[in-house]
Scaffold this motif. Structure first.
Motif, PDB file in Angstrom:
ATOM      1  N   ASP A  36      -0.969  29.425  31.992  1.00  0.00           N
ATOM      2  CA  ASP A  36      -2.003  29.469  33.173  1.00  0.00           C
ATOM      3  C   ASP A  36      -2.240  27.742  33.003  1.00  0.00           C
ATOM      4  OD1 ASP A  36      -1.493  31.873  33.830  1.00  0.00           O
ATOM      5  OD2 ASP A  36      -3.216  32.762  33.237  1.00  0.00           O
ATOM      6  N   TRP A  37      -3.025  27.349  31.912  1.00  0.00           N
ATOM      7  CA  TRP A  37      -3.448  26.198  31.868  1.00  0.00           C
ATOM      8  C   TRP A  37      -2.221  25.109  32.214  1.00  0.00           C
ATOM      9  CZ3 TRP A  37      -2.193  22.565  27.994  1.00  0.00           C
ATOM     10  CH2 TRP A  37      -3.091  21.220  28.080  1.00  0.00           C
ATOM     11  N   VAL A  38      -1.275  25.174  31.515  1.00  0.00           N
ATOM     12  CA  VAL A  38       0.017  24.175  31.859  1.00  0.00           C
ATOM     13  C   VAL A  38       0.310  24.240  33.144  1.00  0.00           C
ATOM     14  CG1 VAL A  38       2.193  24.038  31.179  1.00  0.00           C
ATOM     15  CG2 VAL A  38       0.680  24.386  29.210  1.00  0.00           C
ATOM     16  N   ASN A  39       0.475  25.485  33.810  1.00  0.00           N
ATOM     17  CA  ASN A  39       1.037  25.495  35.279  1.00  0.00           C
ATOM     18  C   ASN A  39      -0.057  24.894  36.138  1.00  0.00           C
ATOM     19  OD1 ASN A  39       3.363  26.814  34.290  1.00  0.00           O
ATOM     20  ND2 ASN A  39       2.540  28.854  34.521  1.00  0.00           N
ATOM     21  N   LYS A  40      -1.320  25.197  35.871  1.00  0.00           N
ATOM     22  CA  LYS A  40      -2.129  24.384  36.747  1.00  0.00           C
ATOM     23  C   LYS A  40      -1.993  22.753  36.825  1.00  0.00           C
ATOM     24  CE  LYS A  40      -5.921  27.717  36.527  1.00  0.00           C
ATOM     25  NZ  LYS A  40      -7.344  28.004  36.164  1.00  0.00           N
ATOM     26  N   SER A  41      -1.501  22.167  35.710  1.00  0.00           N
ATOM     27  CA  SER A  41      -1.234  20.912  35.670  1.00  0.00           C
ATOM     28  C   SER A  41      -2.268  19.720  35.847  1.00  0.00           C
ATOM     29  CB  SER A  41      -0.111  20.521  36.768  1.00  0.00           C
ATOM     30  OG  SER A  41       1.135  21.163  36.762  1.00  0.00           O
ATOM     31  N   GLU A  42      -3.343  20.282  35.667  1.00  0.00           N
ATOM     32  CA  GLU A  42      -4.765  19.279  35.630  1.00  0.00           C
ATOM     33  C   GLU A  42      -4.636  18.178  34.553  1.00  0.00           C
ATOM     34  OE1 GLU A  42      -7.854  21.673  35.563  1.00  0.00           O
ATOM     35  OE2 GLU A  42      -7.708  22.618  37.558  1.00  0.00           O
ATOM     36  N   TRP A  43      -3.929  18.403  33.591  1.00  0.00           N
ATOM     37  CA  TRP A  43      -3.785  17.511  32.274  1.00  0.00           C
ATOM     38  C   TRP A  43      -2.767  16.432  32.816  1.00  0.00           C
ATOM     39  CZ3 TRP A  43       1.398  17.452  31.085  1.00  0.00           C
ATOM     40  CH2 TRP A  43       2.067  18.546  31.345  1.00  0.00           C
ATOM     41  N   LYS A  44      -1.832  16.682  33.617  1.00  0.00           N
ATOM     42  CA  LYS A  44      -1.033  15.673  34.193  1.00  0.00           C
ATOM     43  C   LYS A  44      -1.787  14.330  34.908  1.00  0.00           C
ATOM     44  CE  LYS A  44       3.075  18.131  34.929  1.00  0.00           C
ATOM     45  NZ  LYS A  44       4.185  18.218  35.977  1.00  0.00           N
ATOM     46  N   LYS A  45      -2.746  14.550  35.504  1.00  0.00           N
ATOM     47  CA  LYS A  45      -3.802  13.451  35.940  1.00  0.00           C
ATOM     48  C   LYS A  45      -2.805  12.597  37.032  1.00  0.00           C
ATOM     49  CE  LYS A  45      -7.464  13.518  32.992  1.00  0.00           C
ATOM     50  NZ  LYS A  45      -7.223  14.934  32.297  1.00  0.00           N
ATOM     51  N   GLY A  46      -1.780  13.122  37.592  1.00  0.00           N
ATOM     52  CA  GLY A  46      -0.928  12.392  38.666  1.00  0.00           C
ATOM     53  C   GLY A  46       0.339  12.043  37.842  1.00  0.00           C
ATOM     54  N   LEU A  47       0.528  12.244  36.791  1.00  0.00           N
ATOM     55  CA  LEU A  47       1.924  12.231  36.255  1.00  0.00           C
ATOM     56  C   LEU A  47       2.897  13.262  36.752  1.00  0.00           C
ATOM     57  CD1 LEU A  47       3.637  11.017  33.736  1.00  0.00           C
ATOM     58  CD2 LEU A  47       2.962  12.958  32.321  1.00  0.00           C
TER      59      LEU A  47
END
Length: 207
Positions: A36-47
Motif C-alpha cells: 500500500d505504501w509503495v503504491n501511494k508513491s509518495e516516496w517518489k517525490k516527483g520521480l
C-alpha cells in the motif's frame, strides 16, 4: 502530592499507549502495508520512473523509513539529472552512504554473466538507454560459488531465478537477500547505458 483520580490516570495511560502503538506501527511492516505504501508513491517525490515488480516491497519500506534521507537523495539524483547526458564514471551523492556509477558498454552473453549479492549496499539499477536481461532469485535458495568478499562487497552463486527485461522507465532494487544476475544481452541491443546507485544498508536490528 495528591494522586490523580482514576479516570484521569486511565486517560493518560490510554494516550501514552496509543502513542507507543502508533510508533510501533510505523516500524512494523507487512507485505500488505508495504505494498500500500509503495503504491501511494509518495516516496517518489516527483520521480517519474516505475519500480519493477520484482522488488521486495516489505524490505524497501523498512529500509526507506530507517534511512529516508539517503533514499530521498538517491531518488532526487534520478529525478533531477539528465541521465542521457551524464558521462560514464562515478558520482558522489552522499559521501559513502549513496553514490552512483554510470556505465556505457555492451552487455554480456548469458554464459559470461553471474549471480551476485551484496551486504553493505543496496543496488538501485536503471537502464538509461538500451535493454538488458536481469535475473532475480532469493539468496536463501542459492548455492555459494564464491564466498562473500568484504572488500568488493559481493558473493557469487548458482541458483534458478526469474528473468526480467530491464529498459528505460523502470528501475530495480536489490537487497542483500536478493541474488541478481544483471548485464545479460538482449538481442538487438549491443550497447547499454546504465546507472547503478549504491545505498548503504541499514541494520534493522540496530537501535
Amino acid at each position: 502530592m495528591k494522586p490523580l483520580p482514576f479516570h484521569k490516570t486511565f486517560l493518560l495511560l490510554f494516550v501514552f499507549s496509543g502513542v507507543a502503538i502508533s510508533s510501533l506501527a510505523q516500524d512494523t511492516w507487512t507485505k500488505t502495508t508495504a505494498a500500500d505504501w509503495v503504491n501511494k508513491s509518495e516516496w517518489k517525490k516527483g520521480l517519474k520512473l516505475s519500480l519493477d515488480t520484482s522488488t521486495n516491497k516489505k524490505v524497501f519500506a523498512e529500509q526507506y523509513h530507517r534511512n529516508q534521507a539517503a533514499w530521498d537523495k538517491a531518488f532526487s539524483f534520478l529525478r533531477d539529472s539528465d541521465l542521457t547526458k551524464l558521462k560514464p564514471g562515478k558520482y558522489t551523492i552522499d559521501g559513502t552512504n549513496v553514490y552512483a556509477t554510470i556505465t556505457e558498454a555492451p552487455s554480456k552473453e548469458f554464459e559470461g554473466s553471474a549471480w551476485e549479492s551484496h551486504r553493505k549496499y543496496i543496488d538501485l539499477q536503471y537502464v538509461i538507454k538500451g535493454q538488458e536481461t536481469i535475473g532475480v532469485a532469493p539468496v536463501s535458495k542459492a548455492t555459494v560459488t564464491k564466498p562473500y568478499n568484504e572488500a568488493g562487497d559481493s558473493a557469487n552463486y548458482n541458483v534458478q531465478g526469474q528473468y526480467y527485461v530491464a529498459m528505460p522507465g523502470t528501475f530495480f532494487l536489490f537487497f542483500p537477500s536478493d541474488a541478481h544476475r544483471p548485464n545479460i544481452k538482449v538481442a538487438g541491443y549491443d550497447g547499454v547505458k546504465k546507472i547503478v546507485i549504491k545505498i548503504r544498508m541499514v541494520d534493522l536490528g540496530a537501535e
